[in-house]
Design a protein around this motif. Structure first.
Motif, short mmCIF file in Angstrom:
data_model
loop_
_atom_site.label_atom_id
_atom_site.label_comp_id
_atom_site.label_asym_id
_atom_site.label_seq_id
_atom_site.Cartn_x
_atom_site.Cartn_y
_atom_site.Cartn_z
N THR A 156 0.96 -1.17 -0.19
CA THR A 156 -0.13 0.02 0.11
C THR A 156 0.92 1.42 -0.06
O THR A 156 0.66 2.25 -0.88
CB THR A 156 -0.89 0.02 1.23
N TYR A 157 1.86 1.18 0.76
CA TYR A 157 2.81 2.61 1.07
C TYR A 157 3.52 2.64 -0.34
O TYR A 157 3.29 3.74 -0.97
CB TYR A 157 3.71 1.99 1.96
N ALA A 158 4.09 1.60 -1.03
CA ALA A 158 4.78 1.81 -2.19
C ALA A 158 3.92 2.33 -3.48
O ALA A 158 4.18 3.24 -4.14
CB ALA A 158 5.26 0.54 -2.77
N THR A 159 2.62 1.60 -3.41
CA THR A 159 1.61 2.21 -4.41
C THR A 159 1.23 3.72 -4.28
O THR A 159 1.27 4.42 -5.16
CB THR A 159 0.60 1.24 -4.39
N LEU A 160 0.83 4.13 -2.99
CA LEU A 160 0.65 5.59 -2.74
C LEU A 160 1.77 6.37 -3.15
O LEU A 160 1.47 7.31 -3.56
CB LEU A 160 0.21 5.45 -1.39
N CYS A 161 2.90 6.09 -2.86
CA CYS A 161 3.94 6.73 -3.07
C CYS A 161 4.11 6.99 -4.74
O CYS A 161 4.54 8.02 -5.23
CB CYS A 161 5.27 6.11 -2.58
N LEU A 162 4.14 5.75 -5.34
CA LEU A 162 4.10 6.06 -6.81
C LEU A 162 3.01 6.71 -7.40
O LEU A 162 3.30 7.52 -8.32
CB LEU A 162 4.31 4.59 -7.42
N MET A 163 1.96 6.59 -6.94
CA MET A 163 0.67 7.16 -7.45
C MET A 163 0.85 8.84 -7.21
O MET A 163 0.36 9.70 -8.04
CB MET A 163 -0.45 6.75 -6.98
N ALA A 164 1.50 9.22 -6.16
CA ALA A 164 1.77 10.68 -5.82
C ALA A 164 2.87 11.23 -6.70
O ALA A 164 3.23 12.43 -6.54
CB ALA A 164 2.09 10.60 -4.32
N GLY A 165 3.66 10.44 -7.43
CA GLY A 165 4.85 10.96 -8.23
C GLY A 165 6.10 11.04 -7.48
O GLY A 165 7.08 11.52 -8.07
N SER B 250 9.78 -3.25 -11.24
CA SER B 250 8.89 -4.24 -12.07
C SER B 250 8.11 -4.91 -11.18
O SER B 250 6.90 -5.41 -11.75
CB SER B 250 10.20 -5.41 -12.01
N THR B 251 7.73 -4.55 -10.00
CA THR B 251 6.74 -4.84 -8.96
C THR B 251 5.67 -3.81 -9.26
O THR B 251 4.46 -4.39 -9.03
CB THR B 251 7.06 -5.03 -7.70
N TYR B 252 5.95 -2.67 -9.28
CA TYR B 252 4.83 -1.47 -9.04
C TYR B 252 4.65 -0.68 -10.16
O TYR B 252 4.00 0.36 -9.92
CB TYR B 252 5.10 -0.76 -7.74
N ALA B 253 5.20 -0.95 -11.41
CA ALA B 253 5.28 0.06 -12.34
C ALA B 253 3.80 0.30 -12.94
O ALA B 253 3.66 1.35 -13.43
CB ALA B 253 5.87 -0.51 -13.67
N GLN B 254 3.08 -0.73 -12.73
CA GLN B 254 1.57 -0.41 -13.23
C GLN B 254 0.75 0.57 -12.57
O GLN B 254 -0.12 1.16 -12.92
CB GLN B 254 0.76 -1.79 -13.22
N TRP B 255 1.62 1.07 -11.35
CA TRP B 255 0.88 2.21 -10.77
C TRP B 255 1.41 3.61 -10.70
O TRP B 255 1.09 4.37 -10.09
CB TRP B 255 0.96 1.76 -9.19
N ILE B 256 2.32 3.69 -11.75
CA ILE B 256 2.90 5.03 -12.44
C ILE B 256 2.09 5.36 -13.29
O ILE B 256 2.23 4.87 -14.51
CB ILE B 256 4.43 4.67 -12.81
#
Length: 91
Positions: free
Chosen positions: A41-50, A69-75
């Motif tokens: 959740t933390y990683a995803t929220l950070c990436l979505m926030a830019g 590679s794990t979270y690129a879909q959320w950028i």
């Protein structure tokens, strides 16, 4: 999420925080989940926030490559088109 104990050390084993974590989820009407899932959740929220991927990777103890590679879909953001414009026209 949980403050250090009296000795000032952060909790290293989740066994001491499972019950308080479950109580907090219930009180907030959040479905039950593993404590480990809060990392995602933390990683995803950070990436979505830019936020800077290098900073996030460091926070999680990952390499930038592993993080992406794990979270690129959320950028995804409004700046995506500006990033694409950096590519040469012939690509």
């Amino acid at each position: 999420m949980f403050q250090p104990g009296k000795g000032g050390m952060w909790i290293r084993a989740p066994s001491g925080t499972i019950a308080p974590f479950k109580l907090a989820l219930t009180a907030l009407s959040i479905r039950e989940r593993r404590q480990y899932d809060t990392r995602h959740t933390y990683a995803t929220l950070c990436l979505m926030a830019g936020m800077n991927p290098a900073f996030i990777a460091n926070q999680l103890g990952h390499s930038v490559e592993m993080l992406l590679s794990t979270y690129a879909q959320w950028i995804s953001s409004s700046s995506d088109w500006r990033e694409l414009e950096k590519l040469p026209t012939r690509v």
